[in-house]
Design a protein around this motif. Structure first.
Motif, PDB file in Angstrom:
ATOM      1  N   VAL A  39       0.854  -1.190   0.000  1.00  0.00           N
ATOM      2  CA  VAL A  39       0.000   0.000   0.000  1.00  0.00           C
ATOM      3  C   VAL A  39       0.890   1.241   0.000  1.00  0.00           C
ATOM      4  CG1 VAL A  39      -1.699   1.364   1.291  1.00  0.00           C
ATOM      5  CG2 VAL A  39      -1.920  -1.135   1.176  1.00  0.00           C
ATOM      6  N   TYR A  40       0.608   2.138  -0.924  1.00  0.00           N
ATOM      7  CA  TYR A  40       1.291   3.432  -0.985  1.00  0.00           C
ATOM      8  C   TYR A  40       0.280   4.527  -0.659  1.00  0.00           C
ATOM      9  CZ  TYR A  40       4.737   0.787  -3.711  1.00  0.00           C
ATOM     10  OH  TYR A  40       5.647  -0.146  -4.132  1.00  0.00           O
ATOM     11  N   TYR A  41       0.801   5.705  -0.341  1.00  0.00           N
ATOM     12  CA  TYR A  41      -0.110   6.827  -0.109  1.00  0.00           C
ATOM     13  C   TYR A  41       0.529   8.117  -0.599  1.00  0.00           C
ATOM     14  CZ  TYR A  41       2.751   8.387   3.850  1.00  0.00           C
ATOM     15  OH  TYR A  41       3.785   8.848   4.625  1.00  0.00           O
ATOM     16  N   TYR A  42      -0.322   9.105  -0.858  1.00  0.00           N
ATOM     17  CA  TYR A  42       0.134  10.447  -1.213  1.00  0.00           C
ATOM     18  C   TYR A  42      -0.956  11.440  -0.834  1.00  0.00           C
ATOM     19  CZ  TYR A  42      -2.643   9.376  -5.433  1.00  0.00           C
ATOM     20  OH  TYR A  42      -3.647   8.994  -6.302  1.00  0.00           O
ATOM     21  N   ASP A  43      -0.585  12.706  -0.751  1.00  0.00           N
ATOM     22  CA  ASP A  43      -1.540  13.772  -0.450  1.00  0.00           C
ATOM     23  C   ASP A  43      -2.234  14.212  -1.729  1.00  0.00           C
ATOM     24  OD1 ASP A  43      -1.127  14.322   2.444  1.00  0.00           O
ATOM     25  OD2 ASP A  43       0.922  14.730   1.782  1.00  0.00           O
ATOM     26  N   GLU A  44      -3.537  14.373  -1.654  1.00  0.00           N
ATOM     27  CA  GLU A  44      -4.320  14.830  -2.796  1.00  0.00           C
ATOM     28  C   GLU A  44      -4.173  16.342  -2.976  1.00  0.00           C
ATOM     29  OE1 GLU A  44      -6.206  13.735  -5.206  1.00  0.00           O
ATOM     30  OE2 GLU A  44      -6.004  11.602  -4.780  1.00  0.00           O
ATOM     31  N   PRO A  45      -3.992  16.811  -4.207  1.00  0.00           N
ATOM     32  CA  PRO A  45      -3.890  18.257  -4.418  1.00  0.00           C
ATOM     33  C   PRO A  45      -5.231  18.983  -4.347  1.00  0.00           C
ATOM     34  CG  PRO A  45      -3.689  17.099  -6.507  1.00  0.00           C
ATOM     35  CD  PRO A  45      -3.715  16.047  -5.435  1.00  0.00           C
ATOM     36  N   TYR A  46      -6.310  18.315  -4.751  1.00  0.00           N
ATOM     37  CA  TYR A  46      -7.591  19.005  -4.877  1.00  0.00           C
ATOM     38  C   TYR A  46      -8.548  18.728  -3.722  1.00  0.00           C
ATOM     39  CZ  TYR A  46      -5.868  19.759  -9.597  1.00  0.00           C
ATOM     40  OH  TYR A  46      -5.100  20.123 -10.673  1.00  0.00           O
ATOM     41  N   ALA A  47      -8.049  18.114  -2.670  1.00  0.00           N
ATOM     42  CA  ALA A  47      -8.860  17.846  -1.481  1.00  0.00           C
ATOM     43  C   ALA A  47      -7.924  17.699  -0.290  1.00  0.00           C
ATOM     44  CB  ALA A  47      -9.690  16.575  -1.663  1.00  0.00           C
ATOM     45  N   ALA A  48      -8.423  18.043   0.883  1.00  0.00           N
ATOM     46  CA  ALA A  48      -7.601  17.951   2.094  1.00  0.00           C
ATOM     47  C   ALA A  48      -7.666  16.525   2.638  1.00  0.00           C
ATOM     48  CB  ALA A  48      -8.087  18.956   3.130  1.00  0.00           C
ATOM     49  N   ARG A  49      -7.108  15.598   1.883  1.00  0.00           N
ATOM     50  CA  ARG A  49      -7.110  14.196   2.290  1.00  0.00           C
ATOM     51  C   ARG A  49      -5.949  13.456   1.634  1.00  0.00           C
ATOM     52  NH1 ARG A  49      -9.133  11.376  -2.105  1.00  0.00           N
ATOM     53  NH2 ARG A  49     -10.566  12.523  -3.461  1.00  0.00           N
ATOM     54  N   GLN A  50      -5.754  12.221   2.099  1.00  0.00           N
ATOM     55  CA  GLN A  50      -4.745  11.357   1.511  1.00  0.00           C
ATOM     56  C   GLN A  50      -5.418  10.254   0.706  1.00  0.00           C
ATOM     57  OE1 GLN A  50      -2.487  10.046   4.966  1.00  0.00           O
ATOM     58  NE2 GLN A  50      -0.942  11.630   4.661  1.00  0.00           N
ATOM     59  N   THR A  51      -4.724   9.796  -0.315  1.00  0.00           N
ATOM     60  CA  THR A  51      -5.162   8.625  -1.071  1.00  0.00           C
ATOM     61  C   THR A  51      -4.233   7.467  -0.747  1.00  0.00           C
ATOM     62  OG1 THR A  51      -6.193   9.811  -2.909  1.00  0.00           O
ATOM     63  CG2 THR A  51      -5.362   7.616  -3.380  1.00  0.00           C
ATOM     64  N   TYR A  52      -4.829   6.341  -0.371  1.00  0.00           N
ATOM     65  CA  TYR A  52      -4.070   5.117  -0.133  1.00  0.00           C
ATOM     66  C   TYR A  52      -4.301   4.193  -1.327  1.00  0.00           C
ATOM     67  CZ  TYR A  52      -3.304   6.779   4.577  1.00  0.00           C
ATOM     68  OH  TYR A  52      -2.912   7.540   5.655  1.00  0.00           O
ATOM     69  N   VAL A  53      -3.208   3.732  -1.912  1.00  0.00           N
ATOM     70  CA  VAL A  53      -3.272   2.926  -3.130  1.00  0.00           C
ATOM     71  C   VAL A  53      -2.963   1.476  -2.771  1.00  0.00           C
ATOM     72  CG1 VAL A  53      -2.475   2.655  -5.494  1.00  0.00           C
ATOM     73  CG2 VAL A  53      -2.472   4.933  -4.442  1.00  0.00           C
ATOM     74  N   HIS A  54      -4.001   0.659  -2.790  1.00  0.00           N
ATOM     75  CA  HIS A  54      -3.881  -0.768  -2.491  1.00  0.00           C
ATOM     76  C   HIS A  54      -3.500  -1.482  -3.786  1.00  0.00           C
ATOM     77  CE1 HIS A  54      -5.108  -4.533  -0.362  1.00  0.00           C
ATOM     78  NE2 HIS A  54      -5.342  -4.933  -1.599  1.00  0.00           N
ATOM     79  N   CYS A  55      -2.306  -2.078  -3.804  1.00  0.00           N
ATOM     80  CA  CYS A  55      -1.737  -2.588  -5.056  1.00  0.00           C
ATOM     81  C   CYS A  55      -1.752  -4.109  -5.142  1.00  0.00           C
ATOM     82  CB  CYS A  55      -0.287  -2.124  -5.209  1.00  0.00           C
ATOM     83  SG  CYS A  55      -0.091  -0.347  -5.300  1.00  0.00           S
ATOM     84  N   ASP A  56      -2.043  -4.577  -6.338  1.00  0.00           N
ATOM     85  CA  ASP A  56      -1.847  -5.976  -6.700  1.00  0.00           C
ATOM     86  C   ASP A  56      -0.767  -5.982  -7.778  1.00  0.00           C
ATOM     87  OD1 ASP A  56      -1.946  -8.642  -7.293  1.00  0.00           O
ATOM     88  OD2 ASP A  56      -4.011  -8.650  -8.035  1.00  0.00           O
ATOM     89  N   THR A  95      -2.954   2.869   7.334  1.00  0.00           N
ATOM     90  CA  THR A  95      -3.311   4.287   7.278  1.00  0.00           C
ATOM     91  C   THR A  95      -2.771   5.020   8.500  1.00  0.00           C
ATOM     92  OG1 THR A  95      -5.431   4.092   8.458  1.00  0.00           O
ATOM     93  CG2 THR A  95      -5.449   3.710   6.063  1.00  0.00           C
ATOM     94  N   HIS A  96      -2.666   6.331   8.359  1.00  0.00           N
ATOM     95  CA  HIS A  96      -2.293   7.174   9.487  1.00  0.00           C
ATOM     96  C   HIS A  96      -3.523   7.465  10.342  1.00  0.00           C
ATOM     97  CE1 HIS A  96       0.874   8.188   6.455  1.00  0.00           C
ATOM     98  NE2 HIS A  96       1.637   8.083   7.526  1.00  0.00           N
ATOM     99  N   ASP A  97      -3.276   7.733  11.602  1.00  0.00           N
ATOM    100  CA  ASP A  97      -4.372   8.090  12.500  1.00  0.00           C
ATOM    101  C   ASP A  97      -4.854   9.508  12.206  1.00  0.00           C
ATOM    102  OD1 ASP A  97      -4.159   5.648  13.789  1.00  0.00           O
ATOM    103  OD2 ASP A  97      -2.727   6.421  15.278  1.00  0.00           O
ATOM    104  N   ASN A  98      -6.126   9.714  12.395  1.00  0.00           N
ATOM    105  CA  ASN A  98      -6.722  11.055  12.354  1.00  0.00           C
ATOM    106  C   ASN A  98      -6.502  11.780  11.026  1.00  0.00           C
ATOM    107  OD1 ASN A  98      -7.501  10.777  15.141  1.00  0.00           O
ATOM    108  ND2 ASN A  98      -5.378  11.269  15.699  1.00  0.00           N
ATOM    109  N   VAL A  99      -6.618  11.046   9.927  1.00  0.00           N
ATOM    110  CA  VAL A  99      -6.559  11.685   8.613  1.00  0.00           C
ATOM    111  C   VAL A  99      -7.792  11.289   7.814  1.00  0.00           C
ATOM    112  CG1 VAL A  99      -4.035  11.732   8.528  1.00  0.00           C
ATOM    113  CG2 VAL A  99      -5.267   9.809   7.512  1.00  0.00           C
ATOM    114  N   THR A 100      -8.221  12.186   6.965  1.00  0.00           N
ATOM    115  CA  THR A 100      -9.281  11.867   6.015  1.00  0.00           C
ATOM    116  C   THR A 100      -8.636  11.205   4.809  1.00  0.00           C
ATOM    117  OG1 THR A 100     -10.538  13.795   6.737  1.00  0.00           O
ATOM    118  CG2 THR A 100     -11.140  12.826   4.615  1.00  0.00           C
ATOM    119  N   PHE A 101      -9.199  10.091   4.364  1.00  0.00           N
ATOM    120  CA  PHE A 101      -8.545   9.374   3.271  1.00  0.00           C
ATOM    121  C   PHE A 101      -9.568   8.662   2.397  1.00  0.00           C
ATOM    122  CE2 PHE A 101      -8.902   6.175   6.602  1.00  0.00           C
ATOM    123  CZ  PHE A 101      -9.251   5.018   5.911  1.00  0.00           C
ATOM    124  N   SER A 102      -9.104   8.248   1.234  1.00  0.00           N
ATOM    125  CA  SER A 102      -9.865   7.367   0.354  1.00  0.00           C
ATOM    126  C   SER A 102      -8.931   6.250  -0.098  1.00  0.00           C
ATOM    127  CB  SER A 102     -10.409   8.132  -0.855  1.00  0.00           C
ATOM    128  OG  SER A 102      -9.349   8.648  -1.636  1.00  0.00           O
TER     129      SER A 102
END
Length: 317
Positions: A39-56, A95-102
């Motif tokens: 799983v990777y993650y990055y900060d979204e530019p157009y929203a105050a949240r992180q995206t977590y990328v679940h990879c196969d 995931t990190h604690d206390n963050v908004t994510f998708s």
């Protein structure tokens, strides 16, 4: 390979790799557990949240892939993403604690012998979106051999320019991937959201912006362009996109980078520059914008082919 590749695009890895975790919908999914490669993650530019990328992560040799195998992998990944959204176990690990994510899914299909030349996208044509069972708002992306080859060459080119005796690209802390301010989508995290998003990586235009720490007023812009470059019109559109994104000014050096483009792409780009300049005010009339367009450099990239053993990645079962 995936971690080496995505680190250049400012993705970070979080949590364990190559493990199973409990399914949250066993009756519907027909499984007690789901796999997780990474799983990777990055900060979204157009929203105050992180995206977590679940990879196969998949690897295969030429001739061993089938449309059925791709379909099964995509549908399985859809179930994984659906469960990840609901799973306390997955959230605790990745995931990190206390963050908004998708959560988004990424099927990464690598050809480890480098000999696959078929159109991989044809394997995706008959996959019905409703069969993926994704939660509302979730996304699933597929990177096939051609896309991975393109992104790996971007990685190699950035590292090559950074490693020169006189570096053409500064250290990573002075670089970030460009996300434009759009009409109805503001870039909310200009400084924080440095990474190339999944949408960026699957776009024909990937823009890296960098600042010289010794001359912070100077800006460098690398535009990695994946289309053939065989018509003046497409390059006119590309130049106009640069203008709309405010990438053309007296303090900015712009370079367009292509790989395996049309043999006539270089002269075609020059024609597009001339036509664009003439279209501003007419032939022979000097303008600042015309000079900025004239200064855009066009550079075909050197091809790099990275070959890894299939031992390093999962293979088709």
């Amino acid at each position: 390979m995936a971690s080496e590749l995505f680190s250049e695009f400012f993705w970070s890895r979080l949590g364990p790799t190559n493990h199973d975790w409990p399914c949250e919908d066993t009756e519907r999914h027909g499984a007690a557990t789901h796999p997780c490669d990474v799983v990777y993650y990055y900060d979204e530019p157009y929203a105050a949240r992180q995206t977590y990328v679940h990879c196969d992560l998949k690897s295969y040799a030429k001739g061993t892939i089938t449309a059925a195998a791709v379909k099964a992998a995509v549908e399985s990944l859809g179930k994984q993403v659906a469960c990840a959204e609901r799973s306390d176990e997955w959230r605790k690990l990745h995931t990190h604690d206390n963050v908004t994510f998708s959560v988004s899914g990424l099927l990464f299909v690598y050809n480890h012998d480098g000999e696959y030349e078929a159109d991989f996208q044809k394997n995706l044509v008959h996959i019905a979106p409703e069969s993926l069972q994704l939660p509302r708002g979730s996304k699933l992306f597929v990177l096939g051999p051609r896309e991975i080859f393109w992104l790996d060459n971007i990685r190699a080119d950035i590292q090559r320019m950074r490693g020169k005796a006189t570096p053409e690209v500064p250290a990573p802390e002075h670089c970030f991937f460009f996300h434009p301010q759009l009409m109805r989508r503001a870039n909310l995290q200009v400084k924080k959201a440095k990474a190339a998003t999944l949408e960026t990586l699957t776009s024909p235009i990937i823009i890296l912006e960098h600042r010289d720490p010794r001359r912070p007023v100077s800006r460098g812009v690398l535009i990695f362009y994946s289309r053939p470059g065989d018509t003046v019109d497409e390059f006119m559109y590309l130049i106009d996109t640069m203008r709309k994104y405010d990438l053309l000014d007296e303090n900015t050096t712009v370079t367009v980078k292509t790989l395996g483009a049309s043999p006539i792409s270089s002269p075609t780009f020059q024609k597009a520059q001339l036509q664009y300049i003439e279209g501003l005010t007419g032939s022979g009339v000097y303008t600042d914008l015309g000079e900025y367009v004239k200064a855009i450099r066009y550079e075909p990239m050197r091809e790099t082919r990275t070959v890894y053993s299939n031992i390093d990645l999962g293979t088709w079962g």
